[in-house]
Write a protein that holds these residues in place. Structure first.
Motif, PDB file in Angstrom:
ATOM      1  N   GLU A 372       0.838  -1.206   0.000  1.00  0.00           N
ATOM      2  CA  GLU A 372       0.000   0.000   0.000  1.00  0.00           C
ATOM      3  C   GLU A 372       0.873   1.256   0.000  1.00  0.00           C
ATOM      4  N   HIS A 373       0.456   2.266  -0.774  1.00  0.00           N
ATOM      5  CA  HIS A 373       1.160   3.559  -0.839  1.00  0.00           C
ATOM      6  C   HIS A 373       0.296   4.510  -1.661  1.00  0.00           C
ATOM      7  N   GLY A 374       0.863   5.606  -2.121  1.00  0.00           N
ATOM      8  CA  GLY A 374       0.139   6.567  -2.937  1.00  0.00           C
ATOM      9  C   GLY A 374      -0.228   5.976  -4.288  1.00  0.00           C
ATOM     10  N   PRO A 375      -0.797   6.790  -5.190  1.00  0.00           N
ATOM     11  CA  PRO A 375      -1.246   6.267  -6.493  1.00  0.00           C
ATOM     12  C   PRO A 375      -0.103   5.711  -7.331  1.00  0.00           C
ATOM     13  N   TYR A 376      -0.448   4.816  -8.261  1.00  0.00           N
ATOM     14  CA  TYR A 376       0.482   4.164  -9.188  1.00  0.00           C
ATOM     15  C   TYR A 376       1.384   3.160  -8.463  1.00  0.00           C
ATOM     16  N   CYS A 377       2.121   2.362  -9.253  1.00  0.00           N
ATOM     17  CA  CYS A 377       3.155   1.484  -8.706  1.00  0.00           C
ATOM     18  C   CYS A 377       4.253   1.321  -9.750  1.00  0.00           C
ATOM     19  N   ALA A 378       5.355   0.707  -9.360  1.00  0.00           N
ATOM     20  CA  ALA A 378       6.573   0.750 -10.178  1.00  0.00           C
ATOM     21  C   ALA A 378       6.562  -0.214 -11.355  1.00  0.00           C
ATOM     22  N   ASP A 379       5.727  -1.242 -11.325  1.00  0.00           N
ATOM     23  CA  ASP A 379       5.647  -2.172 -12.451  1.00  0.00           C
ATOM     24  C   ASP A 379       4.629  -1.620 -13.449  1.00  0.00           C
ATOM     25  N   GLU A 380       5.123  -1.085 -14.592  1.00  0.00           N
ATOM     26  CA  GLU A 380       4.255  -0.365 -15.516  1.00  0.00           C
ATOM     27  C   GLU A 380       3.116  -1.235 -16.035  1.00  0.00           C
ATOM     28  N   SER A 381       3.444  -2.450 -16.473  1.00  0.00           N
ATOM     29  CA  SER A 381       2.422  -3.322 -17.038  1.00  0.00           C
ATOM     30  C   SER A 381       1.363  -3.676 -15.996  1.00  0.00           C
ATOM     31  N   CYS A 382       1.821  -4.060 -14.809  1.00  0.00           N
ATOM     32  CA  CYS A 382       0.885  -4.423 -13.745  1.00  0.00           C
ATOM     33  C   CYS A 382       0.038  -3.223 -13.347  1.00  0.00           C
ATOM     34  N   CYS A 383       0.676  -2.082 -13.208  1.00  0.00           N
ATOM     35  CA  CYS A 383      -0.016  -0.850 -12.826  1.00  0.00           C
ATOM     36  C   CYS A 383      -1.114  -0.511 -13.830  1.00  0.00           C
ATOM     37  N   ASN A 384      -0.783  -0.573 -15.113  1.00  0.00           N
ATOM     38  CA  ASN A 384      -1.776  -0.264 -16.150  1.00  0.00           C
ATOM     39  C   ASN A 384      -2.939  -1.250 -16.116  1.00  0.00           C
ATOM     40  N   ASN A 385      -2.633  -2.532 -15.909  1.00  0.00           N
ATOM     41  CA  ASN A 385      -3.689  -3.546 -15.858  1.00  0.00           C
ATOM     42  C   ASN A 385      -4.641  -3.301 -14.688  1.00  0.00           C
ATOM     43  N   VAL A 386      -4.070  -3.014 -13.526  1.00  0.00           N
ATOM     44  CA  VAL A 386      -4.897  -2.805 -12.337  1.00  0.00           C
ATOM     45  C   VAL A 386      -5.737  -1.536 -12.483  1.00  0.00           C
ATOM     46  N   CYS A 387      -5.108  -0.455 -12.967  1.00  0.00           N
ATOM     47  CA  CYS A 387      -5.830   0.829 -13.066  1.00  0.00           C
ATOM     48  C   CYS A 387      -6.890   0.799 -14.159  1.00  0.00           C
ATOM     49  N   ALA A 388      -6.691  -0.019 -15.170  1.00  0.00           N
ATOM     50  CA  ALA A 388      -7.740  -0.172 -16.180  1.00  0.00           C
ATOM     51  C   ALA A 388      -8.980  -0.799 -15.550  1.00  0.00           C
ATOM     52  N   PHE A 389      -8.749  -1.668 -14.575  1.00  0.00           N
ATOM     53  CA  PHE A 389      -9.855  -2.335 -13.873  1.00  0.00           C
ATOM     54  C   PHE A 389     -10.382  -1.475 -12.728  1.00  0.00           C
TER      55      PHE A 389
END
Length: 736
Positions: A372-389
């Motif tokens: 847990e932390h602020g918005p976004y995360c360091a793994d670009e692909s994973c971050c994009n997948n999660v935020c799309a959902f």
């Protein structure tokens, strides 16, 4: 006593409203809540207060009605008397641009001018040598005057500077839908006052911006604020989506440029909002695609913040590479701070700048996707997948729900291909989502690196379930739920849920013995066409193959077993383990000729199942009997008994039982020729092969001069020339 009228509400203001007098107030602290407020201090209006804070306070101190009720003619008269000698200052109580001198904000204010239309607006130099921009609702026309340097000479107080004016000589285009007008003036204004740098990227909500303007048509002022919302539909002139900002919108401020604080480039154009209050701006990301072609057509000289390198970049902003990066907003931000990043290459310093200034998916400072932390995360692909959902994870914070979603979307929690939770494997995550989340919440290594033995051991402790090595033997009742063979356990619990919800009792163990013991046709066995453990799931095929190669059932169903199954067990007409054509069952049957014949008439028998209708057809057409379709022709010898002409066959067998008990030999053919009155639907086709050809001619010539029925085609009682003529006339394939 004066008679007062009821006050009216504040007006929605933009350029083209009534002009404000350019005598303005000091920056004294307001004492009245209504100071400043919409409306000129020097003319009557229906609302309380006026736009010059100090003047407003002075008047209201002398006549409270002006701030408590409305600013009427008496208030305006008082303002003209009390405020005539006040020092120079912008409208709406905003900062004098001279207070910014020196600095980039002041430099940018120099190319901003007051545009003298039917009502004052603001215009600014968008390209050299002489191209300017304002709002469409300001109604630019040839002959209008643009006035530079209409500003105070000192930060506090002072007088207005001498102005420099230019005349509009050409209106390049006006677009009502975008609410912009681009025009040229007679003179090289850019060389004297400078020109804007354009930033067509989309800013972020909360980003700091500032504006240089001529609010109320007054001396040039400065306002600083933030982007508060993106792409709002607010019904402003042009009626396109806009950005909401906390900088002012007021009479005369329409058309003024709004700058990004981070790079001092124009990111939007003011066009709408309540007077002296936060307003709405047209984003350059929307305007620039329309403006640029006109500037290119006249070879105007414009500047875009890092755009060329940012548009042509081929890598992300958080990795090194050639000049620029693919996130235009981040690219422009970094290149403004360090032009080397767009002019030369995107080196490690550019990456560090991007990490520091550009929050987003893939930012190395963004934190693990599994914490847990602020918005976004360091793994670009994973971050994009999660935020799309779940956009919350990028818009607000990466909370515990985002972490769980990352485990599921990125680490393989719940993915059947991830592998068993109870066994180590090179993949991250494991096939049971709940168990995987339990383990990874305690040990993120299992989801971001590898599911090793420690992860498997943790799963055994945390996750009761089918296949858990701590569960009992499936063939023994231990009266706790589940058993240690995942496949057997899953199957037994699918037919008897008690075994997993309550306890693995004697009935569960007996069911396991019945269904999970390795055997041909076992419900847990693999396909006969896939290598695996001993036996396979098709009992008939399995037994057939193991009779030929016992290794397939005593050791393993290897590649040789698979190959033999493919050869011998693929469902087909005449397959060695197909059921009889005279009994119902799966598609196809064991007599290839009969199967093909029946399926040609009724494809269902080979595509779905060999049902009762298929059996009836087989009995009628394939079983040895007079008239069956698959029996040989009566006028041709064959090794099987009977022939396919029922009446002829019965006539011959009545005098010679051998023809129906043993085989239809040449004597049976001769008897058929004697006893049968006709030779079938194609009389000249004596051998029944469907074609009148040389063998039939030979047969007729062999019977020449005799009284044989079949060759006597004209029924004259003798085989002779007319019969030959009939045969030759029928030469070739028989008619259908």
């Amino acid at each position: 006593m004066r008679t007062r009228r009821a006050p009216v509400g504040a007006l929605l203001c933009w350029a083209g409203a009534a002009l404000a007098t350019t005598v303005v107030s000091t920056e004294a602290q307001a004492q009245w809540a209504q100071c400043p407020a919409p409306g000129s201090c020097f003319s009557a209006h229906g609302s309380p207060g006026c736009d010059e804070g100090s003047c407003c306070n002075l008047v209201c101190d002398s006549d409270a009605f002006c701030c408590n009720n409305q600013w009427d003619n008496l208030c305006a008269t008082a303002a003209n008397t009390l405020c005539a000698n006040l020092n120079c200052a912008p409208a709406c109580g905003k900062t004098n641009v001279e207070c910014l001198n020196p600095g980039p904000e002041y430099d940018n204010s120099r190319f901003v001018a007051r545009f003298q239309t039917g009502g004052f607006c603001t215009a600014w130099i968008i390209a050299g040598p002489n191209v300017m921009l304002t709002n469409n609702h300001c109604s630019a026309n040839v002959g209008d005057v643009v006035e530079f340097n209409f500003e105070c000479s000192a930060c506090t107080g002072g007088t207005t500077k001498p102005t420099v004016s230019f005349v509009v000589d050409n209106v390049l285009f006006c677009d009502a839908a975008l609410d912009i007008c681009v025009f040229t003036v007679a003179g090289d204004v850019a060389s004297q006052f400078g020109q804007a740098i354009i930033d067509p990227s989309v800013p972020a909500v909360g980003e700091q911006v500032y504006e240089a303007h001529h609010a109320a048509g007054d001396v040039k002022g400065f306002d600083i604020g933030n982007i508060t919302a993106l792409f709002q539909s607010v019904g402003c002139p042009g009626d396109i989506t806009e950005h909401a900002v906390s900088v002012i919108a007021s009479q005369g401020a329409s058309g003024s440029p709004v700058f990004r604080q981070i790079n001092h480039a124009v990111v939007a154009v003011c066009n709408c909002g309540p007077a002296c209050s936060a307003g709405f701006v047209l984003p350059m990301s929307t305007l620039w695609p329309t403006i640029k072609p006109f500037l290119d057509e006249i070879d105007a000289s414009y500047a875009v913040a890092g755009q060329e390198a940012c548009l042509n970049a081929n890598h992300g902003c958080y990795v090194t590479g050639s000049a620029g990066c693919t996130d235009a907003t981040c690219c422009n931000t970094v290149c403004t701070l360090d032009p080397f990043c767009c002019n030369n290459s995107w080196d490690v310093f550019c990456v560090e700048s991007a990490a520091a200034n550009c929050p987003g998916c893939g930012n190395p400072n963004g934190g693990s996707c599994y914490a847990e932390h602020g918005p976004y995360c360091a793994d670009e692909s994973c971050c994009n997948n999660v935020c799309a959902f779940d956009p919350f994870c990028c818009d607000s914070s990466w909370d515990n729900l985002c972490v769980d979603e990352a485990f599921t979307e990125c680490a393989g929690c719940g993915d059947p291909s991830s592998g068993s939770c109870y066994a180590p494997h090179a993949n991250t995550g494991c096939e049971d989502e709940n168990c995987c989340l339990s383990v990874c919440n305690d040990d993120t290594f299992c989801c971001d690196t590898e599911w090793d033995q420690l992860c498997a051991d943790e799963a055994a402790k945390l996750c009761p379930g089918c296949g858990n090595p701590g569960a009992g033997d499936c063939f023994v009742a231990d009266f706790t739920p589940y058993c240690n063979d995942a496949a057997c356990c899953d199957y037994i619990c699918s037919i008897d849920p008690f075994c997993c919800t309550n306890s693995w009792d004697n009935q569960c163990a007996n069911e396991a013995v019945t269904f999970c013991t390795p055997q041909c046709g076992g419900v847990l066995e693999q396909s006969c066409f896939t290598p695996g453990t001993a036996y396979c799931n098709d009992a008939a095929c399995c037994e057939f193959v193991c009779n030929i190669d016992p290794f397939c059932c005593t050791n393993s169903w290897d590649g040789l077993c698979v190959n033999r199954a493919i050869i011998e067990c693929v469902p087909q007409c005449g397959g060695p383990y197909e059921q009889s054509c005279y009994s119902t069952g799966s598609p196809f049957c064991d007599d290839e000729a009969c199967c093909n014949y029946v399926c040609s008439n009724d494809p269902f028998c080979c595509s779905n199942q060999w049902d009762g209708l298929c059996v009836n057809q087989a009995l009628a057409e394939c079983a040895p009997q007079c008239g069956a379709a698959l029996m040989g022709p009566c006028n041709v010898a064959h090794n099987t008994p009977f022939c396919n002409d029922e009446s002829c066959c019965n006539a011959v067998c009545a005098v010679d039982a051998f023809c129906c008990n043993n085989q239809w030999d040449s004597l049976c053919v001769s008897e058929a020729q004697t006893l049968c009155s006709a030779c079938g639907p194609c009389p000249a086709d004596f051998d029944g092969n469907g074609t009148v050809n040389a063998p039939d001619l030979a047969f007729l010539l062999g019977a020449w001069g005799t009284a044989a029925d079949c060759p006597d085609l004209d029924n004259s009682g003798q085989v002779n020339a007319p019969d030959l003529a009939i045969l030759l006339g029928s030469w070739g394939p028989c008619a259908p």
